[in-house]
Scaffold this motif. Structure first.
Motif, PDB file in Angstrom:
ATOM      1  N   LYS A 144      41.906  -8.118  28.850  1.00  0.00           N
ATOM      2  CA  LYS A 144      40.641  -7.389  28.855  1.00  0.00           C
ATOM      3  C   LYS A 144      40.844  -5.979  28.313  1.00  0.00           C
ATOM      4  O   LYS A 144      41.843  -5.319  28.612  1.00  0.00           O
ATOM      5  CB  LYS A 144      40.091  -7.297  30.282  1.00  0.00           C
ATOM      6  CG  LYS A 144      39.689  -8.656  30.833  1.00  0.00           C
ATOM      7  CD  LYS A 144      39.098  -8.487  32.232  1.00  0.00           C
ATOM      8  CE  LYS A 144      38.700  -9.824  32.808  1.00  0.00           C
ATOM      9  NZ  LYS A 144      38.112  -9.676  34.183  1.00  0.00           N
ATOM     10  N   ALA A 145      39.927  -5.556  27.508  1.00  0.00           N
ATOM     11  CA  ALA A 145      39.995  -4.203  26.941  1.00  0.00           C
ATOM     12  C   ALA A 145      39.643  -3.187  28.020  1.00  0.00           C
ATOM     13  O   ALA A 145      38.731  -3.395  28.829  1.00  0.00           O
ATOM     14  CB  ALA A 145      39.018  -4.074  25.765  1.00  0.00           C
ATOM     15  N   GLU A 146      40.465  -2.146  28.070  1.00  0.00           N
ATOM     16  CA  GLU A 146      40.213  -1.107  29.060  1.00  0.00           C
ATOM     17  C   GLU A 146      38.907  -0.395  28.746  1.00  0.00           C
ATOM     18  O   GLU A 146      38.628  -0.066  27.583  1.00  0.00           O
ATOM     19  CB  GLU A 146      41.355  -0.102  29.062  1.00  0.00           C
ATOM     20  CG  GLU A 146      42.672  -0.697  29.513  1.00  0.00           C
ATOM     21  CD  GLU A 146      43.754   0.341  29.533  1.00  0.00           C
ATOM     22  OE1 GLU A 146      43.462   1.487  29.146  1.00  0.00           O
ATOM     23  OE2 GLU A 146      44.887   0.000  29.945  1.00  0.00           O
ATOM     24  N   PRO A 147      38.133  -0.155  29.783  1.00  0.00           N
ATOM     25  CA  PRO A 147      36.838   0.519  29.511  1.00  0.00           C
ATOM     26  C   PRO A 147      37.077   1.961  29.080  1.00  0.00           C
ATOM     27  O   PRO A 147      37.851   2.681  29.673  1.00  0.00           O
ATOM     28  CB  PRO A 147      36.121   0.459  30.870  1.00  0.00           C
ATOM     29  CG  PRO A 147      37.221   0.318  31.869  1.00  0.00           C
ATOM     30  CD  PRO A 147      38.302  -0.476  31.193  1.00  0.00           C
ATOM     31  N   GLN A 148      36.443   2.305  27.964  1.00  0.00           N
ATOM     32  CA  GLN A 148      36.574   3.675  27.457  1.00  0.00           C
ATOM     33  C   GLN A 148      35.722   4.614  28.303  1.00  0.00           C
ATOM     34  O   GLN A 148      34.630   4.245  28.742  1.00  0.00           O
ATOM     35  CB  GLN A 148      36.123   3.726  26.002  1.00  0.00           C
ATOM     36  CG  GLN A 148      37.019   2.905  25.060  1.00  0.00           C
ATOM     37  CD  GLN A 148      36.551   2.995  23.625  1.00  0.00           C
ATOM     38  OE1 GLN A 148      35.533   3.613  23.358  1.00  0.00           O
ATOM     39  NE2 GLN A 148      37.300   2.384  22.713  1.00  0.00           N
ATOM     40  N   PRO A 149      36.285   5.793  28.601  1.00  0.00           N
ATOM     41  CA  PRO A 149      35.478   6.749  29.385  1.00  0.00           C
ATOM     42  C   PRO A 149      34.234   7.158  28.630  1.00  0.00           C
ATOM     43  O   PRO A 149      34.245   7.361  27.416  1.00  0.00           O
ATOM     44  CB  PRO A 149      36.436   7.937  29.589  1.00  0.00           C
ATOM     45  CG  PRO A 149      37.398   7.835  28.470  1.00  0.00           C
ATOM     46  CD  PRO A 149      37.571   6.365  28.172  1.00  0.00           C
ATOM     47  N   GLU A 150      33.198   7.249  29.397  1.00  0.00           N
ATOM     48  CA  GLU A 150      31.933   7.629  28.780  1.00  0.00           C
ATOM     49  C   GLU A 150      31.968   9.083  28.342  1.00  0.00           C
ATOM     50  O   GLU A 150      32.449   9.947  29.069  1.00  0.00           O
ATOM     51  CB  GLU A 150      30.803   7.422  29.786  1.00  0.00           C
ATOM     52  CG  GLU A 150      30.592   5.964  30.167  1.00  0.00           C
ATOM     53  CD  GLU A 150      29.442   5.818  31.127  1.00  0.00           C
ATOM     54  OE1 GLU A 150      28.863   6.859  31.487  1.00  0.00           O
ATOM     55  OE2 GLU A 150      29.115   4.665  31.498  1.00  0.00           O
ATOM     56  N   LYS A 151      31.518   9.282  27.149  1.00  0.00           N
ATOM     57  CA  LYS A 151      31.464  10.653  26.625  1.00  0.00           C
ATOM     58  C   LYS A 151      30.319  11.389  27.304  1.00  0.00           C
ATOM     59  O   LYS A 151      29.247  10.827  27.534  1.00  0.00           O
ATOM     60  CB  LYS A 151      31.253  10.625  25.127  1.00  0.00           C
ATOM     61  CG  LYS A 151      32.435  10.035  24.368  1.00  0.00           C
ATOM     62  CD  LYS A 151      32.183  10.083  22.871  1.00  0.00           C
ATOM     63  CE  LYS A 151      33.361   9.499  22.095  1.00  0.00           C
ATOM     64  NZ  LYS A 151      33.128   9.541  20.636  1.00  0.00           N
ATOM     65  N   PRO A 152      30.593  12.642  27.691  1.00  0.00           N
ATOM     66  CA  PRO A 152      29.501  13.389  28.327  1.00  0.00           C
ATOM     67  C   PRO A 152      28.358  13.603  27.364  1.00  0.00           C
ATOM     68  O   PRO A 152      28.551  13.922  26.196  1.00  0.00           O
ATOM     69  CB  PRO A 152      30.169  14.713  28.725  1.00  0.00           C
ATOM     70  CG  PRO A 152      31.325  14.846  27.810  1.00  0.00           C
ATOM     71  CD  PRO A 152      31.803  13.453  27.512  1.00  0.00           C
ATOM     72  N   LYS A 153      27.201  13.354  27.875  1.00  0.00           N
ATOM     73  CA  LYS A 153      26.020  13.530  27.046  1.00  0.00           C
ATOM     74  C   LYS A 153      25.781  15.008  26.788  1.00  0.00           C
ATOM     75  O   LYS A 153      25.907  15.821  27.686  1.00  0.00           O
ATOM     76  CB  LYS A 153      24.819  12.919  27.762  1.00  0.00           C
ATOM     77  CG  LYS A 153      24.926  11.412  27.917  1.00  0.00           C
ATOM     78  CD  LYS A 153      23.694  10.869  28.621  1.00  0.00           C
ATOM     79  CE  LYS A 153      23.800   9.359  28.811  1.00  0.00           C
ATOM     80  NZ  LYS A 153      22.590   8.804  29.478  1.00  0.00           N
ATOM     81  N   PRO A 154      25.511  15.339  25.570  1.00  0.00           N
ATOM     82  CA  PRO A 154      25.241  16.769  25.279  1.00  0.00           C
ATOM     83  C   PRO A 154      23.958  17.202  25.958  1.00  0.00           C
ATOM     84  O   PRO A 154      22.926  16.538  25.880  1.00  0.00           O
ATOM     85  CB  PRO A 154      25.110  16.800  23.751  1.00  0.00           C
ATOM     86  CG  PRO A 154      24.731  15.407  23.371  1.00  0.00           C
ATOM     87  CD  PRO A 154      25.373  14.485  24.344  1.00  0.00           C
ATOM     88  N   GLN A 155      24.090  18.268  26.694  1.00  0.00           N
ATOM     89  CA  GLN A 155      22.919  18.801  27.389  1.00  0.00           C
ATOM     90  C   GLN A 155      22.012  19.518  26.396  1.00  0.00           C
ATOM     91  O   GLN A 155      22.495  20.204  25.480  1.00  0.00           O
ATOM     92  CB  GLN A 155      23.343  19.763  28.491  1.00  0.00           C
ATOM     93  CG  GLN A 155      24.148  19.106  29.599  1.00  0.00           C
ATOM     94  CD  GLN A 155      24.533  20.090  30.662  1.00  0.00           C
ATOM     95  OE1 GLN A 155      24.233  21.269  30.510  1.00  0.00           O
ATOM     96  NE2 GLN A 155      25.170  19.585  31.709  1.00  0.00           N
ATOM     97  N   PRO A 156      20.770  19.344  26.583  1.00  0.00           N
ATOM     98  CA  PRO A 156      19.843  20.007  25.631  1.00  0.00           C
ATOM     99  C   PRO A 156      19.912  21.521  25.784  1.00  0.00           C
ATOM    100  O   PRO A 156      20.004  22.053  26.876  1.00  0.00           O
ATOM    101  CB  PRO A 156      18.474  19.462  26.053  1.00  0.00           C
ATOM    102  CG  PRO A 156      18.650  19.055  27.476  1.00  0.00           C
ATOM    103  CD  PRO A 156      20.052  18.571  27.596  1.00  0.00           C
TER     104      PRO A 156
END
Length: 247
Positions: A58-70
């Protein structure tokens, strides 16, 4: 008795014969033949199932990139510039030529008197000086006086007196048939309490000597005083132990 047994056996045998005859008279039912169809056999080729593939890692889950705050847009408020300072024009007023004033006669100045300064009141401050407190002197307790050596005195007369005299108890058996003499040296403190008692002359019977010592130790002297001062004492008390005629 035997006749009854024989008749019973005959009856049983006749019953069995009748049952067998009845079974022979019964007709056996006719059975219809069963027609059976031949079995049809069909051969089927079984296909081999493909082997399952090994499970892929199984492919390791990639960390979610922080969403750019407006980015909030801050409106820029332009402040109005202050108005330029007004130029103040100085207007020079030209005074008109004044008419010449009449010359006044000089006025004699009054003679000034010397004014003496008022006396200044001098205030002297007087401070009340309190005397320094005297140092408190703690009374020193007198050193305890070591008790003096006991004085050797006699018992009775001008010497020390008994307040509770010794009363030894003994029997003719204790004296072993003869009169006995015992001398005891006694020491007592200032209050007359006996602190020590020793045999200086024995009766020859140790048990009798111990009875005399117990009687002396339970006795007490009156305090011995000289010029109003009590002293410890040392004295000797003789005892004459006689036989009792009554036994």
């Amino acid at each position: 008795m035997k006749k009854n047994v024989v008749t019973a056996l005959a009856v049983v045998a006749l019953g069995h014969v009748g049952i067998l005859w009845a079974l022979g008279q019964m007709q056996t039912p006719s059975l219809k033949p069963i027609e059976k169809e031949p079995l049809k056999v069909r051969f089927v080729k079984i296909q081999e199932q493909p082997k399952p593939l090994p499970p892929q890692p199984k492919a390791e889950p990639q960390p979610e990139k922080p969403k750019p705050q407006p980015v909030k847009e801050v409106p820029v408020v332009e402040k109005p510039l202050p108005p330029p300072p007004k130029k103040v024009e100085k207007v020079q007023q030209v005074k008109k030529a004044e008419a010449p004033k009449p010359v006044a006669k000089p006025v004699e100045k009054p003679v000034e008197r010397e004014v003496q300064p008022a006396p200044v009141a001098t205030v002297t401050e007087s401070k009340v000086v309190q005397p320094a407190p005297k140092p408190t002197v703690t009374p020193v307790a007198p050193a305890p006086v070591a008790p003096s050596a006991p004085k050797t005195v006699s018992i009775g007369g001008s010497g020390v007196q008994w307040s509770r005299s010794p009363k030894p108890t003994y029997s003719n058996r204790d004296l072993q048939g003869e009169t006995r003499n015992v001398v005891v040296r006694i020491e007592a403190n200032e209050k007359g309490v006996i602190t020590d008692a020793q045999i200086t002359r024995s009766s020859g019977i140790p048990a009798l000597d111990q009875k005399i010592l117990r009687a002396v130790r339970s006795a007490k002297f009156k305090p011995y005083k000289e010029n109003g001062v009590a002293y410890p004492i040392r004295a000797e008390q003789p005892f004459e132990l006689t036989l009792n005629p009554n036994g």
